[in-house]
Design an enzyme around this catalytic site. Sequence first.
Site, PDB file in Angstrom:
ATOM      1  N   ASP A 243       0.863  -1.178   0.000  1.00 56.81           N
ATOM      2  CA  ASP A 243       0.000   0.000   0.000  1.00 56.81           C
ATOM      3  C   ASP A 243       0.899   1.228   0.000  1.00 56.81           C
ATOM      4  O   ASP A 243       1.992   1.209   0.544  1.00 56.81           O
ATOM      5  CB  ASP A 243      -0.904  -0.031   1.236  1.00 56.81           C
ATOM      6  CG  ASP A 243      -2.025   0.979   1.165  1.00 56.81           C
ATOM      7  OD1 ASP A 243      -2.156   1.636   0.114  1.00 56.81           O
ATOM      8  OD2 ASP A 243      -2.759   1.110   2.145  1.00 56.81           O
TER       9      ASP A 243
ATOM     10  N   ASP B 165      -8.320  -7.171   0.252  1.00 56.83           N
ATOM     11  CA  ASP B 165      -7.537  -7.283   1.477  1.00 56.83           C
ATOM     12  C   ASP B 165      -8.370  -6.725   2.608  1.00 56.83           C
ATOM     13  O   ASP B 165      -9.233  -5.873   2.390  1.00 56.83           O
ATOM     14  CB  ASP B 165      -6.216  -6.498   1.379  1.00 56.83           C
ATOM     15  CG  ASP B 165      -6.420  -5.017   1.663  1.00 56.83           C
ATOM     16  OD1 ASP B 165      -6.125  -4.570   2.791  1.00 56.83           O
ATOM     17  OD2 ASP B 165      -6.893  -4.297   0.763  1.00 56.83           O
TER      18      ASP B 165
ATOM     19  N   CYS C  55     -12.690 -28.648   8.808  1.00 61.25           N
ATOM     20  CA  CYS C  55     -11.739 -27.605   8.400  1.00 61.25           C
ATOM     21  C   CYS C  55     -10.329 -28.169   8.431  1.00 61.25           C
ATOM     22  O   CYS C  55      -9.945 -28.881   9.364  1.00 61.25           O
ATOM     23  CB  CYS C  55     -11.859 -26.403   9.339  1.00 61.25           C
ATOM     24  SG  CYS C  55     -10.628 -25.109   9.040  1.00 61.25           S
TER      25      CYS C  55
ATOM     26  N   CYS D 117      -7.482 -26.358   8.597  1.00 59.05           N
ATOM     27  CA  CYS D 117      -6.485 -25.414   9.100  1.00 59.05           C
ATOM     28  C   CYS D 117      -5.672 -26.047  10.238  1.00 59.05           C
ATOM     29  O   CYS D 117      -6.109 -27.038  10.840  1.00 59.05           O
ATOM     30  CB  CYS D 117      -7.150 -24.125   9.567  1.00 59.05           C
ATOM     31  SG  CYS D 117      -7.836 -24.199  11.242  1.00 59.05           S
TER      32      CYS D 117
ATOM     33  N   CYS E 162      -7.780 -26.444  13.568  1.00 65.23           N
ATOM     34  CA  CYS E 162      -8.867 -27.425  13.575  1.00 65.23           C
ATOM     35  C   CYS E 162      -8.363 -28.861  13.443  1.00 65.23           C
ATOM     36  O   CYS E 162      -9.030 -29.797  13.893  1.00 65.23           O
ATOM     37  CB  CYS E 162      -9.860 -27.112  12.458  1.00 65.23           C
ATOM     38  SG  CYS E 162     -10.831 -25.620  12.768  1.00 65.23           S
TER      39      CYS E 162
ATOM     40  N   HIS F 163      -6.814 -19.935  11.693  1.00 64.08           N
ATOM     41  CA  HIS F 163      -8.115 -20.453  11.243  1.00 64.08           C
ATOM     42  C   HIS F 163      -8.824 -19.447  10.351  1.00 64.08           C
ATOM     43  O   HIS F 163      -9.324 -19.801   9.270  1.00 64.08           O
ATOM     44  CB  HIS F 163      -9.018 -20.805  12.427  1.00 64.08           C
ATOM     45  CG  HIS F 163     -10.420 -21.109  11.996  1.00 64.08           C
ATOM     46  ND1 HIS F 163     -10.808 -22.339  11.498  1.00 64.08           N
ATOM     47  CD2 HIS F 163     -11.522 -20.314  11.908  1.00 64.08           C
ATOM     48  CE1 HIS F 163     -12.080 -22.298  11.153  1.00 64.08           C
ATOM     49  NE2 HIS F 163     -12.540 -21.076  11.396  1.00 64.08           N
TER      50      HIS F 163
END
Length: 375
Positions: free
Chosen positions: A89, A271, A309, A311, A314, A340
């Site tokens: 940015d 984003d 999930c 991730c 999880c 997560h």
Amino acid sequence: MFRLLKREGRAKRGEFQTVHGVIQTPVFMNVGTVAAIKGAVSTQDLEEIHTQVELSNTYHLHVRPGDKIIKQLGGLHRFMSWDRPILTDSGGFQVFSLAGLRKIKEEGVYFNSHIDGRKIFMGPEESMQIQSNLASTIAMAFDECPSARADRTYVKNSVERTTRWLARCKNEMQRLNGLEDTINRQQLLFAINQGAVYPDIRIEHAKIISEMELDGYAVGGLAVGETHEEMYHILEETIPFLPKDKPVYLMGVGTPANILESVERGVDFFDCVYPTRNGRHGHLYTNHGKINLFNAKYELDSRPIEEGCGCPACRRYSRAYIRHLLKAKEMLGMRLCVLHNLYFYNTMMEEIRAALDAGEFAAYKKQKLQNMSQD
């Protein structure tokens, strides 16, 4: 550089070729403002949760540790050990967020550092020089982000100045990319459309910047005070006037629902700090709505955050354990929650791309929104 693979209504499925790899779009960029994802998430973690693009901030890295230091260390990719695309940015958003610490002039913006109060000047050329030192994949043009509720006359004058700044950014980027000691001489430049909630100002600005032939086009100045309906209306009005063969980036947005609605309106890049910020406070995204692990009902809950999930949180830990970590103020609790949430966002983008590939995005969006509203 941008190849359109499929279209469903205004929704697009594409590929964006960069010097640091191909970005599959639509894409969510994981926000690492100071070259770090808040919540003790490493770049190795980012690879594991299928992150395509990391986003860092020009102003913050200029203030600390200093862009010249990062250049001496080989650029941002080497500095943070990340070999995939990075978008920086421009520092323009700080013109909005640090309103009490800055003064806007035609030449640029005078800041007082939010860290130690020292005086900083940043104009279009300085922003490009800093981003060139960082050697990001994609640099953003320096702009002013006026409040969504700003006076029409103020917004019009601000947008005209942003256009003049864009021309200066483009010229400086071309100069920098021609220098021998520039680390990334294939750095790309995205323009930013502004205009608050005034569709006619937005459209006129979109037409003008489209003629300047940049590598991509962002819609900025949204999610800064307007309603979701106003934001969607601005996207519907503005995006048709941006180039069809370039990616469109909606800056700082948003919730899963915001992303689904914006993909439908033609946005390719996103984003937002929501997944990391909410994760650090125990607020977690699932396919059945948001949950707050601080709630007492999770004290004895041995299930993962979300069944099925993939991730890191999880796959191994229970809601009860992660809740305990958060209550005990153990950093691991925040880290697992952030992982997560970012995995949820990245996976949702993979699902969106698959739905577009199959020509089933409208059905996917309807079902996803319906599922997430169950909480």
